[in-house]
Design a protein around this motif. Structure first.
Motif, short mmCIF file in Angstrom:
data_model
loop_
_atom_site.label_atom_id
_atom_site.label_comp_id
_atom_site.label_asym_id
_atom_site.label_seq_id
_atom_site.Cartn_x
_atom_site.Cartn_y
_atom_site.Cartn_z
N TRP A 1 -6.57 -3.92 1.37
CA TRP A 1 -6.55 -3.50 -0.03
C TRP A 1 -5.80 -4.63 -0.75
O TRP A 1 -4.81 -5.21 -0.01
CB TRP A 1 -6.03 -2.35 -0.49
CG TRP A 1 -5.81 -1.79 -1.68
CD1 TRP A 1 -6.85 -1.16 -2.41
CD2 TRP A 1 -4.53 -1.90 -2.32
NE1 TRP A 1 -6.37 -0.89 -3.75
CE2 TRP A 1 -4.96 -1.57 -3.69
CE3 TRP A 1 -3.44 -2.25 -2.25
CZ2 TRP A 1 -3.98 -1.41 -4.83
CZ3 TRP A 1 -2.50 -2.25 -3.09
CH2 TRP A 1 -2.82 -1.75 -4.45
N ASN B 1 -2.72 5.85 -1.92
CA ASN B 1 -3.90 4.87 -2.22
C ASN B 1 -5.19 5.45 -1.66
O ASN B 1 -5.12 6.17 -0.73
CB ASN B 1 -3.78 3.48 -1.18
CG ASN B 1 -4.51 2.46 -1.40
OD1 ASN B 1 -5.70 2.75 -0.87
ND2 ASN B 1 -4.01 1.32 -1.97
N ILE C 1 0.86 -1.40 0.07
CA ILE C 1 0.04 0.04 -0.03
C ILE C 1 0.97 1.16 0.24
O ILE C 1 1.87 1.46 0.76
CB ILE C 1 -0.91 0.08 1.13
CG1 ILE C 1 -2.12 -1.22 1.04
CG2 ILE C 1 -1.74 1.34 1.18
CD1 ILE C 1 -3.02 -1.44 2.06
#
Length: 268
Positions: free
Chosen positions: A78, A57, A53
């Motif tokens: 994610w 993001n 990440i």
């Protein structure tokens, strides 16, 4: 329990930061339990924060805005699906304010090549609510008619992977219109999934796409392609489209879907 799904179209929107602020304010107001997001992008060359990440993001920026306005109890999961336009890493995400007991991430496409835009990945979490394990999956699927990546194969792969321990919710952009008979939507329902929209005591028209958008360039119809599906029949108080300029301002090329569902206690 309050659920929301939205294809964010992130970093492709004009006035993106204003829309993120509006999104965060709505999340705080509505107090969703679980949020499924698709097209959650980050720049290829952005600074790495943790795992895979990066600093810009979309989910991270959204969490920062939520924290700024006093709604800091959400966490983000994610997973990176594929590259878009040579500048973004696109993925799917889950936000929840409940403790996460398990995380899931898996491909449903035949392709696992992150440079190929048809590569599709699913991310999910398990939480416990009223002593019951609940699993939630953020889904961004392909099209029914696609010689390279047919929807049916992706759906079969998804259904093989979902956790059947307790109740599961499949939320997201399924890229198959619910009004088209004999295609992806009907296939999902034939596999014993249950559309919360159809079960809802209170609901609207359900349209989540109006006119042409990315992936539906020739579309002139109203489409219901963003769905919240359950693995078992469930009581649903309401299902409404949101971020459509009638229920909150538009923030993406898709509208969102919010549903309030009644989770039975484990003993019931």
């Amino acid at each position: 329990m309050k659920l929301l799904t939205l294809n964010c179209h992130s970093w492709h929107e004009e006035n993106q930061y204003d829309k993120i602020r509006h999104f965060a304010e709505t999340i705080k107001e509505k107090d969703y339990d679980v949020i499924a997001l698709q097209e959650v992008n980050q720049s290829i060359d952005a600074e790495l924060l943790y795992g895979d990440i990066k600093k810009d993001n979309f989910g991270v920026v959204l969490l920062e805005e939520l924290e700024r306005i006093g709604a800091a109890d959400y966490s983000l999961v994610w997973s990176f699906s594929h590259l878009v336009y040579g500048i973004y890493e696109e993925g799917v995400a889950i936000l929840t304010k409940h403790p996460i007991s398990e995380e899931y991430s898996f491909f449903v496409s035949q392709s696992t090549d992150i440079t190929y835009w048809k590569t599709r990945k699913i991310v999910g979490v398990q939480i416990h609510y009223q002593d019951m394990p609940l699993s939630f999956y953020s889904c961004h699927m392909g099209w029914w008619i696609d010689e390279e990546e047919p929807f049916k194969q992706q759906a079969d792969q998804l259904l093989q992977q979902i956790n059947r321990d307790g109740l599961a919710f499949l939320m997201g952009d399924f890229n198959n219109c619910a009004s088209l008979t004999g295609e992806g939507y009907d296939y999902l329902i034939s596999q014993k999934l249950h559309d919360t929209y159809e079960f809802a005591e209170h609901k609207d028209h359900g349209t989540t796409v109006e006119g042409k958008i990315a992936g539906w360039h020739d579309n002139k119809q109203d489409l219901r392609i963003d769905l919240i599906l359950a693995s078992s029949p469930i009581k649903v108080q309401s299902s409404h489209v949101i971020f459509n300029n009638r229920n909150k301002s538009i923030i993406s090329d898709h509208f969102g879907v919010e549903a309030t569902v009644i989770i039975p206690k484990a003993s019931e």
